[in-house]
Design a protein around this motif. Structure first.
Motif, PDB file in Angstrom:
ATOM      1  N   MET A   1       1.202  -1.121   0.219  1.00 57.65           N
ATOM      2  CA  MET A   1       0.105   0.112   0.138  1.00 57.65           C
ATOM      3  C   MET A   1       1.224   1.541  -0.091  1.00 57.65           C
ATOM      4  N   ARG A   2       0.518   2.538  -0.606  1.00 52.08           N
ATOM      5  CA  ARG A   2       1.436   3.135  -0.752  1.00 52.08           C
ATOM      6  C   ARG A   2       0.224   4.665  -0.408  1.00 52.08           C
ATOM      7  N   VAL A   3       0.845   5.341   0.193  1.00 52.97           N
ATOM      8  CA  VAL A   3       0.171   6.133   0.933  1.00 52.97           C
ATOM      9  C   VAL A   3       0.774   7.608   1.330  1.00 52.97           C
ATOM     10  N   LEU A   4      -0.245   8.680   0.621  1.00 52.77           N
ATOM     11  CA  LEU A   4       0.070  10.576   0.901  1.00 52.77           C
ATOM     12  C   LEU A   4      -0.014  10.848   2.381  1.00 52.77           C
ATOM     13  N   GLY A   5       0.728  10.808   3.146  1.00 49.04           N
ATOM     14  CA  GLY A   5       0.450  11.831   4.511  1.00 49.04           C
ATOM     15  C   GLY A   5       0.449  13.331   4.746  1.00 49.04           C
ATOM     16  N   VAL A   6      -0.758  13.940   4.644  1.00 54.87           N
ATOM     17  CA  VAL A   6      -0.424  15.205   4.002  1.00 54.87           C
ATOM     18  C   VAL A   6      -1.153  16.267   5.993  1.00 54.87           C
ATOM     19  N   ASP A   7       0.370  16.589   6.286  1.00 55.03           N
ATOM     20  CA  ASP A   7       0.175  17.911   7.311  1.00 55.03           C
ATOM     21  C   ASP A   7       0.054  18.953   6.790  1.00 55.03           C
ATOM     22  N   PRO A   8      -1.923  18.743   6.836  1.00 56.25           N
ATOM     23  CA  PRO A   8      -2.090  20.745   6.508  1.00 56.25           C
ATOM     24  C   PRO A   8      -1.967  21.404   6.987  1.00 56.25           C
ATOM     25  N   GLY A   9      -1.789  22.723   6.051  1.00 58.44           N
ATOM     26  CA  GLY A   9      -1.619  23.898   7.092  1.00 58.44           C
ATOM     27  C   GLY A   9      -1.196  25.119   5.342  1.00 58.44           C
ATOM     28  N   LEU A  10      -1.334  26.007   5.680  1.00 61.17           N
ATOM     29  CA  LEU A  10      -1.470  27.244   4.523  1.00 61.17           C
ATOM     30  C   LEU A  10      -0.017  28.029   4.144  1.00 61.17           C
ATOM     31  N   PRO A  37       3.145  32.074   0.342  1.00 62.10           N
ATOM     32  CA  PRO A  37       3.587  32.804   1.173  1.00 62.10           C
ATOM     33  C   PRO A  37       2.458  34.096   2.363  1.00 62.10           C
ATOM     34  N   ALA A  38       2.877  34.258   2.869  1.00 61.72           N
ATOM     35  CA  ALA A  38       1.462  34.674   4.233  1.00 61.72           C
ATOM     36  C   ALA A  38       1.004  36.261   3.464  1.00 61.72           C
ATOM     37  N   ASP A  39       1.808  36.928   2.677  1.00 56.54           N
ATOM     38  CA  ASP A  39       1.574  37.606   1.941  1.00 56.54           C
ATOM     39  C   ASP A  39       0.187  38.198   0.655  1.00 56.54           C
ATOM     40  N   LEU A  40      -0.165  35.919   0.387  1.00 53.79           N
ATOM     41  CA  LEU A  40      -0.744  36.383  -0.751  1.00 53.79           C
ATOM     42  C   LEU A  40      -1.962  36.218  -0.190  1.00 53.79           C
ATOM     43  N   ASP A  41      -3.042  36.128  -0.966  1.00 52.89           N
ATOM     44  CA  ASP A  41      -4.959  36.394  -0.709  1.00 52.89           C
ATOM     45  C   ASP A  41      -4.980  34.551  -1.029  1.00 52.89           C
ATOM     46  N   VAL A  42      -5.564  34.557   0.552  1.00 50.43           N
ATOM     47  CA  VAL A  42      -5.629  32.853   0.970  1.00 50.43           C
ATOM     48  C   VAL A  42      -5.997  31.888  -0.328  1.00 50.43           C
ATOM     49  N   ALA A  43      -7.388  32.562  -1.178  1.00 57.73           N
ATOM     50  CA  ALA A  43      -7.531  31.859  -2.213  1.00 57.73           C
ATOM     51  C   ALA A  43      -6.332  31.478  -3.601  1.00 57.73           C
ATOM     52  N   LYS A  44      -5.699  32.465  -3.684  1.00 62.16           N
ATOM     53  CA  LYS A  44      -4.597  32.190  -4.277  1.00 62.16           C
ATOM     54  C   LYS A  44      -3.396  31.168  -3.665  1.00 62.16           C
ATOM     55  N   ARG A  45      -3.012  31.262  -1.933  1.00 61.99           N
ATOM     56  CA  ARG A  45      -2.512  30.145  -0.795  1.00 61.99           C
ATOM     57  C   ARG A  45      -3.244  28.909  -1.735  1.00 61.99           C
ATOM     58  N   LEU A  46      -4.339  28.479  -1.657  1.00 61.56           N
ATOM     59  CA  LEU A  46      -4.783  27.061  -1.136  1.00 61.56           C
ATOM     60  C   LEU A  46      -5.555  26.934  -2.704  1.00 61.56           C
ATOM     61  N   VAL A  47      -4.864  27.592  -3.576  1.00 58.01           N
ATOM     62  CA  VAL A  47      -5.215  27.206  -5.288  1.00 58.01           C
ATOM     63  C   VAL A  47      -3.639  26.188  -5.383  1.00 58.01           C
ATOM     64  N   ALA A  51      -2.709  23.059  -6.695  1.00 53.07           N
ATOM     65  CA  ALA A  51      -1.611  22.863  -7.372  1.00 53.07           C
ATOM     66  C   ALA A  51      -0.203  21.419  -6.899  1.00 53.07           C
ATOM     67  N   GLU A  52      -0.182  22.013  -5.955  1.00 49.93           N
ATOM     68  CA  GLU A  52       1.453  21.148  -5.921  1.00 49.93           C
ATOM     69  C   GLU A  52       0.849  19.480  -5.350  1.00 49.93           C
ATOM     70  N   LEU A  53      -0.466  19.515  -4.529  1.00 49.67           N
ATOM     71  CA  LEU A  53      -0.885  17.964  -4.073  1.00 49.67           C
ATOM     72  C   LEU A  53      -1.245  17.539  -5.553  1.00 49.67           C
ATOM     73  N   GLU A  54      -2.493  17.583  -6.617  1.00 52.03           N
ATOM     74  CA  GLU A  54      -2.236  16.925  -7.350  1.00 52.03           C
ATOM     75  C   GLU A  54      -0.900  16.593  -8.548  1.00 52.03           C
ATOM     76  N   THR A  82      -5.621  25.874   8.643  1.00 53.29           N
ATOM     77  CA  THR A  82      -5.391  24.517   8.908  1.00 53.29           C
ATOM     78  C   THR A  82      -6.616  23.562   8.254  1.00 53.29           C
ATOM     79  N   ALA A  83      -7.932  23.814   8.368  1.00 53.68           N
ATOM     80  CA  ALA A  83      -8.866  23.121   8.159  1.00 53.68           C
ATOM     81  C   ALA A  83      -9.284  23.732   6.842  1.00 53.68           C
ATOM     82  N   GLN A  84      -8.666  24.966   6.076  1.00 51.93           N
ATOM     83  CA  GLN A  84      -9.135  25.146   4.678  1.00 51.93           C
ATOM     84  C   GLN A  84      -8.333  24.078   3.822  1.00 51.93           C
ATOM     85  N   ALA A  85      -6.811  23.668   4.416  1.00 50.73           N
ATOM     86  CA  ALA A  85      -5.515  22.935   4.040  1.00 50.73           C
ATOM     87  C   ALA A  85      -6.000  21.211   3.478  1.00 50.73           C
ATOM     88  N   SER A  86      -6.826  21.744   4.594  1.00 48.91           N
ATOM     89  CA  SER A  86      -7.280  19.975   5.276  1.00 48.91           C
ATOM     90  C   SER A  86      -8.443  19.449   3.459  1.00 48.91           C
TER      91      SER A  86
END
Length: 198
Positions: A1-10, A37-47, A51-54, A82-86
């Motif tokens: 079994m291959r598992v991707l672990g994700v420790d979520p955070g912005l 980056p912390a100065d980037l809009d939250v929506a863009k950070r989530l995008v 993209a990287e998770l994909e 954390t919840a948003q990244a999760s």
């Protein structure tokens, strides 16, 4: 079994891919951190996180994704990020048809160190030993992601096998019931046919 672990955070989202099975030493496939980056809009950070998770899922082809279950902290802003990244991690996995498991921090610590109250240093040390790594994975988010993957390989593998077994039993029972109904229907049809001949 291959598992991707994700420790979520912005700001830092830890990623770790581990391969193995219950009762055997797992092997690390990849480890890393998504930084935004912390100065980037939250929506863009989530995008960016999406993209990287994909990319990680396409490249490493996990069988399942293990995400740390968000728990209440005093810092509401940190919990929100954390919840948003999760949520993004779960959506990316679901879109690919991958099963998602949520593990609490204490569950992960217990699986890796034997104690649900272990500190980050202990978790990192044990992850390094379990995976036989030459160097300690850093930052802590990366080590935590590997710990999540290890936890799911060891615990999730057993759980999924139990679920499969339960599913197989349920399928067998359903099949037996269907066969019984079919036999009853055939008997009724035969009886009706004989009565019709009289």
């Amino acid at each position: 079994m291959r598992v991707l672990g994700v420790d979520p955070g912005l700001t830092r989202c830890g990623l770790g891919v581990v391969e193995g099975s219950p009762g055997r030493p797992p092997k690390m496939i990849a480890v890393g951190v998504i930084r935004t980056p912390a100065d980037l809009d939250v929506a863009k950070r989530l995008v960016r996180i999406e993209a990287e998770l994909e990319e990680w899922i396409v490249e490493h082809r996990p069988d399942a994704v293990a995400v740390e279950r968000v728990f209440a902290q005093q810092n509401v802003r940190t919990v929100m990020g954390t919840a948003q990244a999760s949520g993004v991690a779960m959506v990316v996995a679901a879109r690919r048809g991958l099963p998602v498991a949520l593990h609490t921090p204490s569950e992960v610590k217990a699986a890796v160190t034997g104690s649900g109250r272990a500190g980050k240093e202990q978790v990192t040390t044990m992850v390094t030993r379990i995976l036989k790594l030459a160097e300690r994975p850093t930052p802590a988010d990366a080590a935590d992601a590997l710990a999540l993957a290890i936890c799911h390989v060891w615990r999730g593998g057993v759980t999924s096998r139990l679920e499969e077994a339960a599913g197989s039993r349920a399928n067998l029972e359903a099949l037996a019931q269907a066969q019984s109904r079919l036999q009853v229907a055939r008997l009724r049809a035969a009886v009706a046919a004989q009565e019709g001949r009289r």
